[in-house]
Design a protein around this motif. Structure first.
Motif, PDB file in Angstrom:
ATOM      1  N   GLU A  66      42.985 -21.992 -77.768  1.00 47.86           N
ATOM      2  CA  GLU A  66      43.936 -21.562 -78.789  1.00 47.86           C
ATOM      3  C   GLU A  66      43.338 -20.519 -79.728  1.00 47.86           C
ATOM      4  O   GLU A  66      44.044 -19.994 -80.578  1.00 47.86           O
ATOM      5  CB  GLU A  66      44.456 -22.763 -79.567  1.00 47.86           C
ATOM      6  CG  GLU A  66      45.334 -23.653 -78.713  1.00 47.86           C
ATOM      7  CD  GLU A  66      45.945 -24.793 -79.478  1.00 47.86           C
ATOM      8  OE1 GLU A  66      47.184 -24.905 -79.448  1.00 47.86           O
ATOM      9  OE2 GLU A  66      45.201 -25.568 -80.100  1.00 47.86           O
ATOM     10  N   GLY A 123      40.413 -25.972 -69.434  1.00 49.90           N
ATOM     11  CA  GLY A 123      40.712 -27.318 -69.899  1.00 49.90           C
ATOM     12  C   GLY A 123      40.316 -28.346 -68.865  1.00 49.90           C
ATOM     13  O   GLY A 123      41.038 -29.299 -68.599  1.00 49.90           O
ATOM     14  N   GLU A 179      50.941 -25.222 -80.313  1.00 45.41           N
ATOM     15  CA  GLU A 179      51.921 -26.023 -81.049  1.00 45.41           C
ATOM     16  C   GLU A 179      52.977 -25.133 -81.713  1.00 45.41           C
ATOM     17  O   GLU A 179      54.143 -25.485 -81.779  1.00 45.41           O
ATOM     18  CB  GLU A 179      51.221 -26.890 -82.093  1.00 45.41           C
ATOM     19  CG  GLU A 179      52.131 -27.864 -82.762  1.00 45.41           C
ATOM     20  CD  GLU A 179      51.400 -28.877 -83.608  1.00 45.41           C
ATOM     21  OE1 GLU A 179      52.091 -29.735 -84.170  1.00 45.41           O
ATOM     22  OE2 GLU A 179      50.175 -28.812 -83.726  1.00 45.41           O
ATOM     23  N   THR A 211      49.522 -35.879 -77.956  1.00 52.80           N
ATOM     24  CA  THR A 211      48.853 -34.577 -77.941  1.00 52.80           C
ATOM     25  C   THR A 211      49.632 -33.533 -77.147  1.00 52.80           C
ATOM     26  O   THR A 211      49.236 -32.367 -77.115  1.00 52.80           O
ATOM     27  CB  THR A 211      47.416 -34.688 -77.382  1.00 52.80           C
ATOM     28  OG1 THR A 211      47.471 -35.029 -75.991  1.00 52.80           O
ATOM     29  CG2 THR A 211      46.605 -35.722 -78.147  1.00 52.80           C
ATOM     30  N   HIS A 212      50.725 -33.916 -76.520  1.00 50.99           N
ATOM     31  CA  HIS A 212      51.581 -32.948 -75.840  1.00 50.99           C
ATOM     32  C   HIS A 212      52.429 -32.247 -76.897  1.00 50.99           C
ATOM     33  O   HIS A 212      53.197 -32.892 -77.603  1.00 50.99           O
ATOM     34  CB  HIS A 212      52.476 -33.642 -74.811  1.00 50.99           C
ATOM     35  CG  HIS A 212      51.724 -34.169 -73.641  1.00 50.99           C
ATOM     36  ND1 HIS A 212      52.257 -35.089 -72.778  1.00 50.99           N
ATOM     37  CD2 HIS A 212      50.478 -33.902 -73.184  1.00 50.99           C
ATOM     38  CE1 HIS A 212      51.367 -35.371 -71.835  1.00 50.99           C
ATOM     39  NE2 HIS A 212      50.279 -34.661 -72.071  1.00 50.99           N
ATOM     40  N   VAL A 213      52.298 -30.935 -76.985  1.00 45.93           N
ATOM     41  CA  VAL A 213      52.985 -30.198 -78.045  1.00 45.93           C
ATOM     42  C   VAL A 213      54.217 -29.448 -77.567  1.00 45.93           C
ATOM     43  O   VAL A 213      55.007 -28.986 -78.375  1.00 45.93           O
ATOM     44  CB  VAL A 213      52.029 -29.225 -78.770  1.00 45.93           C
ATOM     45  CG1 VAL A 213      50.900 -29.988 -79.439  1.00 45.93           C
ATOM     46  CG2 VAL A 213      51.489 -28.165 -77.832  1.00 45.93           C
ATOM     47  N   HIS A 234      47.189 -30.115 -66.254  1.00 50.19           N
ATOM     48  CA  HIS A 234      47.490 -30.987 -67.394  1.00 50.19           C
ATOM     49  C   HIS A 234      46.810 -30.462 -68.659  1.00 50.19           C
ATOM     50  O   HIS A 234      46.163 -31.210 -69.399  1.00 50.19           O
ATOM     51  CB  HIS A 234      47.129 -32.442 -67.077  1.00 50.19           C
ATOM     52  CG  HIS A 234      48.056 -33.021 -66.057  1.00 50.19           C
ATOM     53  ND1 HIS A 234      49.232 -33.645 -66.394  1.00 50.19           N
ATOM     54  CD2 HIS A 234      48.018 -33.002 -64.702  1.00 50.19           C
ATOM     55  CE1 HIS A 234      49.863 -34.018 -65.291  1.00 50.19           C
ATOM     56  NE2 HIS A 234      49.155 -33.632 -64.251  1.00 50.19           N
ATOM     57  N   VAL A 235      47.006 -29.158 -68.900  1.00 50.25           N
ATOM     58  CA  VAL A 235      46.407 -28.478 -70.045  1.00 50.25           C
ATOM     59  C   VAL A 235      47.454 -27.731 -70.867  1.00 50.25           C
ATOM     60  O   VAL A 235      47.494 -27.853 -72.090  1.00 50.25           O
ATOM     61  CB  VAL A 235      45.309 -27.482 -69.577  1.00 50.25           C
ATOM     62  CG1 VAL A 235      44.767 -26.665 -70.732  1.00 50.25           C
ATOM     63  CG2 VAL A 235      44.195 -28.226 -68.858  1.00 50.25           C
ATOM     64  N   ASP A 286      52.480 -39.233 -74.812  1.00 49.75           N
ATOM     65  CA  ASP A 286      51.206 -38.657 -75.239  1.00 49.75           C
ATOM     66  C   ASP A 286      51.411 -37.802 -76.487  1.00 49.75           C
ATOM     67  O   ASP A 286      52.025 -36.742 -76.422  1.00 49.75           O
ATOM     68  CB  ASP A 286      50.609 -37.810 -74.110  1.00 49.75           C
ATOM     69  CG  ASP A 286      49.196 -37.341 -74.408  1.00 49.75           C
ATOM     70  OD1 ASP A 286      48.825 -37.225 -75.603  1.00 49.75           O
ATOM     71  OD2 ASP A 286      48.456 -37.081 -73.449  1.00 49.75           O
ATOM     72  N   GLU A 313      50.528 -27.981 -71.566  1.00 52.85           N
ATOM     73  CA  GLU A 313      51.414 -28.744 -72.455  1.00 52.85           C
ATOM     74  C   GLU A 313      50.714 -29.179 -73.746  1.00 52.85           C
ATOM     75  O   GLU A 313      51.363 -29.603 -74.695  1.00 52.85           O
ATOM     76  CB  GLU A 313      52.001 -29.965 -71.730  1.00 52.85           C
ATOM     77  CG  GLU A 313      51.015 -31.065 -71.418  1.00 52.85           C
ATOM     78  CD  GLU A 313      50.232 -30.871 -70.119  1.00 52.85           C
ATOM     79  OE1 GLU A 313      49.588 -31.846 -69.689  1.00 52.85           O
ATOM     80  OE2 GLU A 313      50.260 -29.768 -69.537  1.00 52.85           O
ATOM     81  N   HIS A 314      49.386 -29.021 -73.796  1.00 53.12           N
ATOM     82  CA  HIS A 314      48.613 -29.357 -74.993  1.00 53.12           C
ATOM     83  C   HIS A 314      48.380 -28.148 -75.895  1.00 53.12           C
ATOM     84  O   HIS A 314      47.849 -28.300 -76.996  1.00 53.12           O
ATOM     85  CB  HIS A 314      47.237 -29.920 -74.597  1.00 53.12           C
ATOM     86  CG  HIS A 314      47.295 -31.203 -73.860  1.00 53.12           C
ATOM     87  ND1 HIS A 314      47.342 -32.424 -74.493  1.00 53.12           N
ATOM     88  CD2 HIS A 314      47.326 -31.469 -72.534  1.00 53.12           C
ATOM     89  CE1 HIS A 314      47.381 -33.391 -73.583  1.00 53.12           C
ATOM     90  NE2 HIS A 314      47.381 -32.830 -72.386  1.00 53.12           N
ATOM     91  N   LEU A 315      48.718 -26.949 -75.430  1.00 50.81           N
ATOM     92  CA  LEU A 315      48.357 -25.710 -76.125  1.00 50.81           C
ATOM     93  C   LEU A 315      49.550 -25.076 -76.823  1.00 50.81           C
ATOM     94  O   LEU A 315      50.670 -25.117 -76.323  1.00 50.81           O
ATOM     95  CB  LEU A 315      47.773 -24.699 -75.140  1.00 50.81           C
ATOM     96  CG  LEU A 315      46.507 -25.123 -74.397  1.00 50.81           C
ATOM     97  CD1 LEU A 315      46.105 -24.044 -73.401  1.00 50.81           C
ATOM     98  CD2 LEU A 315      45.387 -25.429 -75.363  1.00 50.81           C
TER      99      LEU A 315
END
Length: 190
Positions: A33, A6, A58, A97-99, A51-52, A95, A54-56
């Protein structure tokens, strides 16, 4: 092999820079993912996720698959560095996009040896290391404080107990957290 997963626009020399956005010109275009990842078992010495994570993932299933892939591609003793925004900081909260929040306590659930100890003591934590057959040990933790907490800590007017209390009571105390993870293969038995 060292993977900068990422990477976004932050390419690192001597690393394989990976992102799902081809426009960012990574060395490899990979959607983290989508599993399995394109690297062989036990092929990676070091991974950076800045910083990756937290985006992965869901969904819980997708997140557990990501954690399983981290363990699968790493060699025994590999180091995984995870940098994430603190879940009570505005940079995390604002943000869309943070899942999911990533916390040290959440990552300890993937520690096989700790899972076995909890089981022996009758502690009801989710033994994700046992369930997934993986072993990721949190070996390091650092918090980057936000002002005015940083200045108070540097001046010695904020002790550890007060910092922990502030973290639980207020937002924007900790900006980001860095976690060091050690991969154990085979999994530890206690």
């Amino acid at each position: 092999m060292r993977l900068n997963l990422g990477c976004g626009g932050h390419h690192r020399e001597g690393w394989i820079n990976v992102d799902r956005a081809a426009a960012l010109a990574p060395d490899q275009v990979v959607d983290l993912e989508t599993t399995p990842w394109p690297w062989p078992d036990d092929s990676v010495d070091e991974i950076l996720l800045s910083h990756v994570l937290e985006h992965l993932g869901e969904t819980p299933r997708a997140f557990l698959a990501v954690m399983g892939e981290l363990w699968r591609v790493c060699r025994n003793g590999a180091r995984i560095t995870i940098v994430v925004p603190h879940p009570r900081h505005d940079s995390f909260l604002n943000d869309p996009t943070h899942v999911r929040p990533i916390t040290p306590e959440g990552l300890v659930l993937f520690d096989h040896a700790r899972n076995l100890a909890w089981q022996a003591e009758g502690i009801g934590n989710s033994p994700l290391g046992l369930i997934l057959g993986i072993d990721l040990e949190v070996t390091g933790l650092a918090h980057d404080l936000e002002e005015p907490w940083l200045s108070q800590a540097q001046a010695g007017t904020l002790d550890r107990a007060a910092l922990i209390a502030a973290e639980k009571q207020f937002n924007n105390v900790i900006r980001q957290t860095t976690l060091e993870i050690r991969v154990h293969k085979p999994v530890r038995r206690g």
